[in-house]
Design a protein around this motif. Structure first.
Motif, PDB file in Angstrom:
ATOM      1  N   GLN A   1      -2.250   3.092  -2.891  1.00  0.00           N
ATOM      2  CA  GLN A   1      -3.395   2.733  -2.557  1.00  0.00           C
ATOM      3  C   GLN A   1      -3.749   4.057  -1.429  1.00  0.00           C
ATOM      4  O   GLN A   1      -3.122   4.173  -0.471  1.00  0.00           O
ATOM      5  CB  GLN A   1      -3.549   1.372  -1.797  1.00  0.00           C
ATOM      6  N   GLN A   3      -5.617   5.112   1.867  1.00  0.00           N
ATOM      7  CA  GLN A   3      -5.852   4.499   2.929  1.00  0.00           C
ATOM      8  C   GLN A   3      -6.790   5.744   3.873  1.00  0.00           C
ATOM      9  O   GLN A   3      -6.179   6.820   3.685  1.00  0.00           O
ATOM     10  CB  GLN A   3      -4.436   4.161   3.909  1.00  0.00           C
ATOM     11  N   GLY A  26      -2.400   8.934   0.313  1.00  0.00           N
ATOM     12  CA  GLY A  26      -2.712   8.334  -1.000  1.00  0.00           C
ATOM     13  C   GLY A  26      -3.382   9.353  -2.162  1.00  0.00           C
ATOM     14  O   GLY A  26      -3.642  10.330  -1.482  1.00  0.00           O
ATOM     15  N   TYR A 103     -12.874   2.848  -1.517  1.00  0.00           N
ATOM     16  CA  TYR A 103     -11.932   2.689  -1.032  1.00  0.00           C
ATOM     17  C   TYR A 103     -11.661   1.523  -0.026  1.00  0.00           C
ATOM     18  O   TYR A 103     -12.942   1.342   0.565  1.00  0.00           O
ATOM     19  CB  TYR A 103     -11.034   3.973  -0.461  1.00  0.00           C
TER      20      TYR A 103
END
Length: 115
Positions: A1, A3, A26, A103
């Motif tokens: 993921q 960040q 990420g 994001y």
């Protein structure tokens, strides 16, 4: 993921400079897709600076000529250099994608400009 971690904010006087940093961790395809936003007191989030599809910097009118955005591939970061700061630049600054699915937002970094 992915960040996003913003840093570099602070309390400065009008006319001073600051450099904000957005470190991206990420897997992302390119730092070109990352831009800077801000949320000023009583206002909604606005895009401040980003890269065009050709990689050219694009700025909102309020900061054009005073701010610069650049990538640091060694740090995997997108930095925002802010010169000649004004009181109206006071805001929490965030970074994120400038198009497509966003994001998760980072915590942002507070910039406060005093007279």
């Amino acid at each position: 993921q992915v960040q996003l971690v913003e840093s570099g904010g602070g309390l400065v006087q009008a006319g001073d400079s600051l450099t904000l940093s957005c470190v991206v961790s990420g897997s992302i395809s390119s730092l070109d897709g990352i831009g800077w936003y801000r949320v000023a007191p009583g206002r909604s989030r606005e895009s401040v600076a980003r890269f065009s599809i050709l990689g050219d910097p694009i700025f909102t009118d309020d900061v054009r000529g005073r701010f610069a955005i650049f990538k640091d591939n060694t740090k995997n970061s997108v930095d925002l250099r802010m010169n000649n700061l004004k009181q109206e630049d006071t805001a929490v600054y965030y970074c994120n994608r400038h198009s497509g699915r966003l994001y998760p937002w980072g915590r942002g970094t507070q910039v406060t400009v005093s007279a």
